[in-house]
Design a protein around this motif. Structure first.
Motif, short mmCIF file in Angstrom:
data_model
loop_
_atom_site.label_atom_id
_atom_site.label_comp_id
_atom_site.label_asym_id
_atom_site.label_seq_id
_atom_site.Cartn_x
_atom_site.Cartn_y
_atom_site.Cartn_z
N UNK A 40 43.27 71.79 23.47
CA UNK A 40 43.13 70.65 22.56
C UNK A 40 44.27 69.68 22.88
N UNK A 41 43.95 68.39 22.99
CA UNK A 41 44.85 67.48 23.68
C UNK A 41 45.36 66.31 22.84
N UNK A 69 45.28 75.67 21.24
CA UNK A 69 45.82 74.45 20.65
C UNK A 69 46.68 73.74 21.70
N UNK A 70 47.20 72.59 21.34
CA UNK A 70 47.94 71.77 22.30
C UNK A 70 49.10 72.53 22.95
N UNK A 71 49.96 73.11 22.14
CA UNK A 71 51.11 73.83 22.67
C UNK A 71 50.70 75.13 23.34
N UNK A 72 49.85 75.90 22.69
CA UNK A 72 49.43 77.18 23.25
C UNK A 72 48.74 76.98 24.60
N UNK A 73 47.87 75.97 24.66
CA UNK A 73 47.18 75.70 25.92
C UNK A 73 48.13 75.25 27.02
N UNK A 74 49.13 74.49 26.65
CA UNK A 74 50.12 74.02 27.61
C UNK A 74 50.88 75.20 28.23
N UNK A 107 45.49 71.68 38.93
CA UNK A 107 45.02 70.35 38.53
C UNK A 107 44.68 70.30 37.04
N UNK A 108 44.41 69.11 36.55
CA UNK A 108 43.94 69.00 35.17
C UNK A 108 43.15 67.72 34.99
N UNK A 109 42.28 67.76 33.99
CA UNK A 109 41.56 66.56 33.57
C UNK A 109 41.77 66.36 32.09
N UNK A 110 42.14 65.14 31.72
CA UNK A 110 42.22 64.76 30.31
C UNK A 110 40.92 64.02 29.99
N UNK A 151 40.48 64.27 24.19
CA UNK A 151 40.83 65.43 23.38
C UNK A 151 40.64 66.75 24.10
N UNK A 152 40.09 66.70 25.30
CA UNK A 152 39.95 67.91 26.12
C UNK A 152 40.93 67.84 27.28
#
Length: 362
Positions: free
Chosen positions: A132-133, A241-246, A263-266, A101-102
Motif C-alpha cells: 500500500x503506497x 502496509x506502506x512500512x511493512x511492504x517497504x 524493480x518497482x512500479x508505483x 496506491x499500489x
C-alpha cells in the motif's frame, strides 16, 4: 501507431546512469515493435535543484507531470540534503498526488543468479509483493511538541482507511487470480498494534469473502519476515502496509541477489493519473560517477512499464533478455561478481533483445 508520453526524472547519484540504459532499452523496443513510439520530457528535479531553489520540484510539478502516460524515475538522495526532505518533497508527493496506491515489487530469482539461501532455487523464489503506497505509516500526520526543551516529544500517526485498505486488497486479489497458486498472504501486527492493525485485519476478513477461491492467510510481520527466508516457496502474492511492504521488499531483494536486481512500479490502476517506474536501490552516492552501477533493476522497471501499458509481449522480451545475459555470465557488474560497467550491461541486454526478437516475431 500507438504513442506514449514518458516523463523522465533522472534524479541523483546513479539515477542518471541507470536511466540512460533504460532509455536505450525503450529505443530498442521502438525499433523492434514498429507500432509504438515514445516521446520524452526531462525534469531536472533532484537535490541539486533543491539547493538552488529551496524545493525538490516546482509548485506546479504535479501539473507538469499529469498529462504524461508514465513516469520513469531514477533515484533521489544526496548527502547535501536530508533524506526526509528529498523523499517527502519529490517521491511521496508524486505517489500520493497521482493516487499511485499500489507499489508493485516482484521478488524473483532470475536465471543466472544464485540466491544467498543455498537450499532454495528459482522455483522457490518467485512471488510478488503489493505494498500500500499512499497512507499507513508514511502518512504526513503528526508533529513535535515542546521543541528544544527536556519535554520535547514527536508523534507520527499510522493512518489506515477503509477505502485505502479495500482498494489495495482488491488489487492484490485481482493479481492473485492471475497467478498459478492463487494465494494471498497479508502482513499484520494486530497482536501489538491494537487499533490500526486490528482494523486492517477486519477489512481483510470482509474483503476475502468476495474471493473464496483465493487462499488467504494473515501473518504477523515478524513471522512473515522469517518465512521470506525459511519458506519463500509458500508465498505467491504478499500484501503489506506502506512500512511493512517497504521493509519486506528490501529483505526480498536480498534473498534474490541484491538491490541492483529489484524493480518497482508505483501504479495507479485506473490510469486516471500516470504511474511511475523505478528501481528501489536508491541513489548510491558512494558509487555515483564510477560507471559501475547495476542497471538491471531500472531496466526491469521498463518491463513492468510495458505490462502496465498493455504491452506484455514487450515486457517479457525485456525480462527474458535480462535473464539470457545473466545466464551467459560474460557481462556482469561488480555487485554480481564481475568487472563490467553500467553501459556494458545495458548494451548486452539491448543486443540480446535484438537477437531474441528475431525468433519471437516481435
Amino acid at each position: 501507431m500507438r504513442h506514449y508520453s514518458i516523463a523522465v526524472i533522472p534524479g541523483d547519484g546513479i539515477g542518471p546512469e541507470v536511466i540512460n540504459e533504460s532509455l536505450k532499452v525503450l529505443k530498442t523496443l521502438e525499433e523492434l515493435h514498429g507500432g509504438i513510439r515514445f516521446s520524452y520530457e526531462y525534469f531536472d528535479w533532484n537535490c541539486q535543484y533543491y539547493l538552488q531553489n529551496g524545493r525538490m520540484m516546482p509548485k506546479d510539478g504535479l501539473e507538469q507531470l499529469k498529462n504524461h502516460d508514465v513516469i520513469l524515475f531514477g533515484a533521489v538522495g544526496d548527502p547535501s540534503v536530508p533524506d526526509h526532505i528529498s523523499v517527502w518533497e519529490l517521491i511521496l508527493p508524486i505517489r500520493k498526488g497521482f493516487q499511485q496506491y499500489v507499489n508493485l515489487r516482484p521478488i524473483r530469482l532470475l536465471r543466472g543468479i544464485d540466491s544467498p539461501l543455498r537450499y532454495k532455487d528459482h522455483d522457490d523464489l518467485d512471488f510478488i509483493v503489493v505494498r500500500e503506497n499512499t497512507e499507513g505509516e508514511y502518512s504526513d500526520m503528526g508533529g513535535r511538541l515542546h521543541a528544544g526543551t527536556p519535554f520535547e516529544m514527536a508523534i507520527q500517526n499510522n493512518v489506515i482507511t477503509r477505502q485505502g485498505s479495500e482498494r489495495i486488497l482488491q488489487y492484490a486479489y485481482s493479481l492473485a487470480e492471475r497467478r498459478k497458486k492463487k494465494h494471498l498472504t497479508v502482513a499484520t501486527k494486530s497482536n501489538a498494534i491494537n487499533h490500526t492493525m486490528t482494523f486492517w485485519d477486519e477489512v481483510v476478513n470482509e474483503v476475502r469473502k468476495d474471493y473464496p477461491h483465493i487462499q488467504t492467510q494473515l501473518y504477523h510481520i515478524d513471522a512473515l519476515a522469517a518465512y521470506f527466508v525459511m519458506k519463500p516457496e509458500s508465498l505467491d502474492v504478499v500484501l503489506g502496509s506502506n512500512l511493512f511492504g517497504d521493509i519486506l521488499t528490501d529483505l526480498g531483494a536480498a534473498i534474490v541477489g541484491g538491490l541492483g536486481l529489484a524493480p518497482s512500479g508505483n501504479i495507479n490502476p485506473e490510469k486516471q493519473f500516470p504511474s511511475m517506474f523505478e528501481a528501489i536501490h536508491g541513489s548510491a552516492p558512494d558509487i555515483a560517477g564510477k560507471g559501475i552501477a547495476n542497471p538491471i533493476a531500472q531496466i526491469w522497471s521498463v518491463s513492468l512499464m510495458m505490462d502496465h501499458l498493455d504491452l506484455p509481449e514487450l515486457g517479457k522480451l525485456v525480462l527474458d533478455s535480462i535473464e539470457d545475459v545473466l545466464v551467459e555470465g560474460i557481462v556482469r557488474t561488480p555487485d554480481l561478481g564481475g568487472s563490467c560497467t553500467t553501459k556494458e550491461m545495458g548494451d548486452a541486454i539491448v543486443a540480446q533483445m535484438k537477437k531474441s526478437a528475431l525468433t519471437k516475431n516481435i
